[in-house]
Design an enzyme around this catalytic site. Structure first.
Site, PDB file in Angstrom:
ATOM      1  N   THR A 263      -4.032  20.264 -31.061  1.00 45.32           N
ATOM      2  CA  THR A 263      -2.576  20.433 -30.199  1.00 45.32           C
ATOM      3  C   THR A 263      -1.700  18.744 -30.737  1.00 45.32           C
ATOM      4  O   THR A 263      -2.165  18.192 -30.678  1.00 45.32           O
ATOM      5  CB  THR A 263      -2.960  20.422 -28.931  1.00 45.32           C
ATOM      6  OG1 THR A 263      -3.310  21.503 -28.483  1.00 45.32           O
ATOM      7  CG2 THR A 263      -1.089  21.038 -28.251  1.00 45.32           C
TER       8      THR A 263
ATOM      9  N   SER B  85       0.173  26.770 -28.272  1.00 48.43           N
ATOM     10  CA  SER B  85      -0.136  28.463 -28.726  1.00 48.43           C
ATOM     11  C   SER B  85      -0.287  28.445 -30.243  1.00 48.43           C
ATOM     12  O   SER B  85      -0.716  29.450 -30.937  1.00 48.43           O
ATOM     13  CB  SER B  85       0.123  29.075 -28.127  1.00 48.43           C
ATOM     14  OG  SER B  85       0.559  28.927 -26.596  1.00 48.43           O
TER      15      SER B  85
ATOM     16  N   ILE C  30      -4.425  15.307 -26.273  1.00 48.41           N
ATOM     17  CA  ILE C  30      -6.740  15.443 -26.536  1.00 48.41           C
ATOM     18  C   ILE C  30      -7.544  14.935 -25.829  1.00 48.41           C
ATOM     19  O   ILE C  30      -7.198  13.503 -25.035  1.00 48.41           O
ATOM     20  CB  ILE C  30      -7.004  14.526 -27.759  1.00 48.41           C
ATOM     21  CG1 ILE C  30      -5.631  15.532 -29.204  1.00 48.41           C
ATOM     22  CG2 ILE C  30      -7.904  14.719 -28.396  1.00 48.41           C
ATOM     23  CD1 ILE C  30      -5.760  16.532 -29.138  1.00 48.41           C
TER      24      ILE C  30
ATOM     25  N   ARG D 271     -13.860  24.637  12.159  1.00 51.64           N
ATOM     26  CA  ARG D 271     -12.817  24.746  12.391  1.00 51.64           C
ATOM     27  C   ARG D 271     -12.839  26.243  13.633  1.00 51.64           C
ATOM     28  O   ARG D 271     -12.935  27.113  13.133  1.00 51.64           O
ATOM     29  CB  ARG D 271     -11.673  24.771  11.484  1.00 51.64           C
ATOM     30  CG  ARG D 271      -9.957  24.749  12.178  1.00 51.64           C
ATOM     31  CD  ARG D 271      -9.932  23.492  12.536  1.00 51.64           C
ATOM     32  NE  ARG D 271      -7.988  23.383  12.657  1.00 51.64           N
ATOM     33  CZ  ARG D 271      -7.452  22.555  13.256  1.00 51.64           C
ATOM     34  NH1 ARG D 271      -8.456  20.999  13.312  1.00 51.64           N
ATOM     35  NH2 ARG D 271      -6.318  22.468  13.347  1.00 51.64           N
TER      36      ARG D 271
ATOM     37  N   GLU E 108      -7.023  25.906 -24.665  1.00 43.29           N
ATOM     38  CA  GLU E 108      -8.304  26.521 -24.897  1.00 43.29           C
ATOM     39  C   GLU E 108      -7.781  27.886 -25.197  1.00 43.29           C
ATOM     40  O   GLU E 108      -8.049  28.726 -24.550  1.00 43.29           O
ATOM     41  CB  GLU E 108      -9.317  26.709 -24.443  1.00 43.29           C
ATOM     42  CG  GLU E 108     -10.002  24.958 -24.230  1.00 43.29           C
ATOM     43  CD  GLU E 108     -11.379  24.706 -25.008  1.00 43.29           C
ATOM     44  OE1 GLU E 108     -12.109  26.129 -25.524  1.00 43.29           O
ATOM     45  OE2 GLU E 108     -11.883  23.699 -25.345  1.00 43.29           O
ATOM     46  N   GLY E 109      -6.342  28.138 -24.985  1.00 44.94           N
ATOM     47  CA  GLY E 109      -5.630  29.645 -24.700  1.00 44.94           C
ATOM     48  C   GLY E 109      -5.138  29.998 -23.659  1.00 44.94           C
ATOM     49  O   GLY E 109      -5.891  29.805 -22.287  1.00 44.94           O
TER      50      GLY E 109
ATOM     51  N   ARG F 187      -6.017  45.029 -32.389  1.00 41.58           N
ATOM     52  CA  ARG F 187      -7.223  43.546 -32.823  1.00 41.58           C
ATOM     53  C   ARG F 187      -8.214  43.714 -33.341  1.00 41.58           C
ATOM     54  O   ARG F 187      -8.778  44.499 -32.834  1.00 41.58           O
ATOM     55  CB  ARG F 187      -6.913  42.467 -31.801  1.00 41.58           C
ATOM     56  CG  ARG F 187      -7.808  41.384 -32.554  1.00 41.58           C
ATOM     57  CD  ARG F 187      -7.144  40.131 -31.278  1.00 41.58           C
ATOM     58  NE  ARG F 187      -6.391  39.341 -31.683  1.00 41.58           N
ATOM     59  CZ  ARG F 187      -6.201  37.826 -31.381  1.00 41.58           C
ATOM     60  NH1 ARG F 187      -7.803  37.586 -31.852  1.00 41.58           N
ATOM     61  NH2 ARG F 187      -5.024  37.208 -30.715  1.00 41.58           N
TER      62      ARG F 187
HETATM   63  C1  LIG Z   1      -5.550  18.865 -19.824  1.00 44.02           C
HETATM   64  C2  LIG Z   1      -5.158  18.932 -20.932  1.00 44.02           C
HETATM   65  C3  LIG Z   1      -6.831  18.987 -22.399  1.00 44.02           C
HETATM   66  C4  LIG Z   1      -6.094  19.570 -23.449  1.00 44.02           C
HETATM   67  N1  LIG Z   1      -7.502  19.028 -24.198  1.00 44.02           N
HETATM   68  C5  LIG Z   1      -7.046  19.157 -25.264  1.00 44.02           C
HETATM   69  C6  LIG Z   1      -8.610  18.744 -26.288  1.00 44.02           C
HETATM   70  O1  LIG Z   1      -9.064  18.175 -25.911  1.00 44.02           O
HETATM   71  N2  LIG Z   1      -7.666  19.165 -27.777  1.00 44.02           N
HETATM   72  C7  LIG Z   1      -6.632  20.123 -28.275  1.00 44.02           C
HETATM   73  O2  LIG Z   1      -6.899  20.271 -29.430  1.00 44.02           O
HETATM   74  N3  LIG Z   1      -6.094  20.111 -26.992  1.00 44.02           N
HETATM   75  C8  LIG Z   1      -5.793  20.078 -26.129  1.00 44.02           C
HETATM   76  N4  LIG Z   1      -5.159  20.282 -25.144  1.00 44.02           N
HETATM   77  C9  LIG Z   1      -4.230  21.176 -25.826  1.00 44.02           C
HETATM   78  C10 LIG Z   1      -3.755  22.959 -24.632  1.00 44.02           C
HETATM   79  O3  LIG Z   1      -4.598  23.391 -25.553  1.00 44.02           O
HETATM   80  C11 LIG Z   1      -2.425  23.546 -24.811  1.00 44.02           C
HETATM   81  O4  LIG Z   1      -1.781  22.565 -24.382  1.00 44.02           O
HETATM   82  C12 LIG Z   1      -1.920  24.257 -24.955  1.00 44.02           C
HETATM   83  O5  LIG Z   1      -2.796  25.367 -26.223  1.00 44.02           O
HETATM   84  C13 LIG Z   1      -1.302  25.041 -24.629  1.00 44.02           C
HETATM   85  O6  LIG Z   1       0.390  24.456 -25.413  1.00 44.02           O
HETATM   86  P1  LIG Z   1       1.505  24.278 -25.310  1.00 44.02           P
HETATM   87  O7  LIG Z   1       1.015  23.153 -24.255  1.00 44.02           O
HETATM   88  O8  LIG Z   1       2.012  23.590 -26.409  1.00 44.02           O
HETATM   89  O9  LIG Z   1       2.044  25.397 -24.213  1.00 44.02           O
HETATM   90  P2  LIG Z   1       2.966  26.385 -25.703  1.00 44.02           P
HETATM   91  O10 LIG Z   1       2.614  27.500 -26.541  1.00 44.02           O
HETATM   92  O11 LIG Z   1       4.614  25.781 -25.921  1.00 44.02           O
HETATM   93  O12 LIG Z   1       3.240  26.875 -24.660  1.00 44.02           O
HETATM   94  C14 LIG Z   1       4.263  27.381 -23.381  1.00 44.02           C
HETATM   95  C15 LIG Z   1       4.582  28.924 -22.164  1.00 44.02           C
HETATM   96  O13 LIG Z   1       4.752  29.569 -23.170  1.00 44.02           O
HETATM   97  C16 LIG Z   1       3.782  30.531 -23.147  1.00 44.02           C
HETATM   98  N5  LIG Z   1       3.952  31.643 -24.173  1.00 44.02           N
HETATM   99  C17 LIG Z   1       3.445  31.208 -25.729  1.00 44.02           C
HETATM  100  N6  LIG Z   1       3.116  31.583 -27.126  1.00 44.02           N
HETATM  101  C18 LIG Z   1       3.454  33.048 -26.000  1.00 44.02           C
HETATM  102  C19 LIG Z   1       4.113  34.156 -26.529  1.00 44.02           C
HETATM  103  N7  LIG Z   1       3.812  34.601 -27.793  1.00 44.02           N
HETATM  104  N8  LIG Z   1       3.793  34.715 -25.843  1.00 44.02           N
HETATM  105  C20 LIG Z   1       3.424  34.367 -23.852  1.00 44.02           C
HETATM  106  N9  LIG Z   1       3.670  33.761 -23.599  1.00 44.02           N
HETATM  107  C21 LIG Z   1       3.897  32.795 -24.852  1.00 44.02           C
HETATM  108  C22 LIG Z   1       2.859  30.165 -22.753  1.00 44.02           C
HETATM  109  O14 LIG Z   1       1.432  30.836 -21.981  1.00 44.02           O
HETATM  110  C23 LIG Z   1       3.399  29.236 -21.660  1.00 44.02           C
HETATM  111  O15 LIG Z   1       2.971  29.739 -20.792  1.00 44.02           O
HETATM  112  C24 LIG Z   1      -5.576  19.883 -24.016  1.00 44.02           C
HETATM  113  C25 LIG Z   1      -4.266  20.106 -22.321  1.00 44.02           C
HETATM  114  C26 LIG Z   1      -3.863  20.065 -21.124  1.00 44.02           C
HETATM  115  C27 LIG Z   1      -3.167  19.812 -20.564  1.00 44.02           C
END
Ligand SMILES: Cc1cc2nc3c(=O)[nH]c(=O)nc-3n(C[C@H](O)[C@H](O)[C@H](O)COP(=O)(O)OP(=O)(O)OC[C@H]3O[C@@H](n4cnc5c(N)ncnc54)[C@H](O)[C@@H]3O)c2cc1C
Length: 395
Positions: A126, A132, A157, A268, A363-364, A381
């Site tokens: 990320t 995403s 991360i 309770r 993770e999605g 798909r």
């Molecule tokens: C505590 C924590 C630990 C993490 N650890 C890691 C790690 O170790 N390594 C790593 O690489 N990443 C890590 N992540 C990152 C995580 O994988 C990302 O936050 C995640 O993939 C979502 O990406 P984003 O936050 O940029 O949200 P975005 O992709 O910007 O999405 C924002 C919103 O838009 C929605 N959205 C996006 N695209 C679409 C679509 N096509 N259709 C409908 N809705 C959509 C999403 O569902 C979400 O609600 C971590 C995150 C957290 C919170």
């Protein structure tokens, strides 16, 4: 079809439960309040053979099956999401990727010490502008002689300040879009690498999450994982394993919600009876129980496919989506069952609610898995076996 745990799996569950009860439960409230990640616990997990439970013995692991990893994650998350997350990134996202895609030299140099828990692995996909939508990442790796020169930034991360090795994704050829992404093993000690923890998180406060920075980091060409351009595929395959651990962990979160809630239901009283006697409270307990049992079936089914060396992207995505949603709902209901007491840190359920949110995002996201499942059902798909599959469990 066999729904029984093996004697070895039952023993493993007891080992991790005892560990969690002794090493995590008594202290977690304080660690969470202070935002303290106790990395010493990773050494203790390593001592029990739990940092590479499903990695073959010849590569330093315990050689158990992939559902053994699920059991470890379930039991750890019953204690706290932070420690399950650590196993998810170390074993699920990093070590299993090296097992699947790494060269023999990479397995000797990186996988063996990771599986033994002497070194810790993490996963850097990320970026500030790419979650995403992985293909919009900006990090670059330019080949210069014997090295790739890595520049860029990663965010969110897990184990950012703790890990020794990172599986990092960067563009080697941006013109090829996602076919131009490559995967590299980056060591913390490489010049130009820095990390910084993120403060102010909603949950997983007893964990370590943050940013990675790469400033002209010279990564030896031997640290390229797979071929140039295979990074996107490697990242998605890694997520099949990471998501499996997140789904299993969510079962542990539901277990914790059930334990706390049933205890409180007996304790309770309102209107002259235990609150567990009120049907609307029973409905919340019943949903937790159903969520736990359904999630476990989905998780172990995905694990069985991994044991056979079969592609399981669809089944793992379904398990991750459903288990995390059930866990989030269970934690919300657990707070509700505790009434105002659930709203304070006198009881653990407010931590469960805060912790249960990240797994619905990482993770999605929930939305990404919803789309995936619809696309599978609609036939848009379809998955083929990968050119390198995660090895089947040899038993
Ligand atoms: C505590 C924590 C630990 C993490 N650890 C890691 C790690 O170790 N390594 C790593 O690489 N990443 C890590 N992540 C990152 C995580 O994988 C990302 O936050 C995640 O993939 C979502 O990406 P984003 O936050 O940029 O949200 P975005 O992709 O910007 O999405 C924002 C919103 O838009 C929605 N959205 C996006 N695209 C679409 C679509 N096509 N259709 C409908 N809705 C959509 C999403 O569902 C979400 O609600 C971590 C995150 C957290 C919170």
């Amino acid at each position: 079809m066999n729904f029984d745990y093996s004697a070895e799996q039952l023993m493993l569950r007891k080992t991790v439960r005892d560990f969690t009860d002794k090493e995590i439960m008594p202290y977690i409230g304080e660690w969470d309040a202070k935002g303290y990640f106790n990395k010493e616990l990773l050494k203790k997990l390593a001592h029990l053979g739990l940092m590479g439970v499903c990695i073959p013995e010849k590569y330093g692991g315990s050689g158990m099956d992939y559902n053994a990893l699920a059991i470890v994650c379930e039991e750890l998350e019953r204690g706290d999401t932070a420690f399950r997350t650590a196993v998810s990134v170390h074993t699920g996202l990093n070590s299993m990727s090296i097992l699947q895609w790494g060269t023999e030299e990479q397995k000797q140099k990186y996988l063996i010490p990771q599986a033994k828990g002497d070194k810790i692995g993490a996963f850097g996909l990320t970026e500030p502008g790419a979650g995403s939508d992985v293909a919009s990442l900006q990090s670059t790796a330019k080949k210069e002689g014997e090295y790739y020169v890595l520049n860029g930034q990663k965010t969110w991360i897990s184990l950012c300040d703790t890990a020794d090795h990172f599986l990092v994704f960067a563009y080697t050829d941006k013109s090829k879009k996602h076919h131009g992404i490559s995967a590299f093993i980056v060591e913390r000690t490489m010049d130009g690498f820095t990390s910084k923890a993120t403060k102010g998180k909603l949950g997983i406060r007893a964990g370590n999450t943050g940013e990675l920075f790469f400033d002209q980091v010279k990564v030896p060409k031997e640290n390229l994982v797979g071929k140039e351009g295979e990074g996107f595929k490697i990242a998605m395959a890694a997520l099949d394993n990471g998501r499996f651990t997140v789904a299993a962990g969510a079962c542990g979160q539901i277990m914790a919600c059930l334990e706390a809630s049933t205890e409180y239901c007996h304790e309770r009283e309102t209107f002259g009876k235990e609150i567990g006697r009120h049907q609307l409270v029973q409905q919340m307990i019943a949903k937790m129980e159903a969520g736990l049992q359904m999630s476990r079936l989905l998780v172990y089914r995905a694990g069985e496919l991994k044991n056979k060396g079969v592609r399981n992207t669809r089944e793992t995505s379904l398990a991750k989506w459903q288990a995390c949603d059930f866990a989030n709902q269970s934690a919300d209901d657990a707070v509700q069952i505790h009434g105002a007491y659930g709203y304070s840190n006198e009881y653990p359920v407010e931590r469960y609610l805060r912790n249960s949110k990240a797994p619905v995002i990482y993770e999605g996201t929930r939305e990404i898995h919803t789309i995936m499942q619809a696309e599978y059902a609609l036939g848009y798909r379809k998955d083929k076996p990968l050119n390198k599959m995660l090895p089947a469990w040899e038993g």
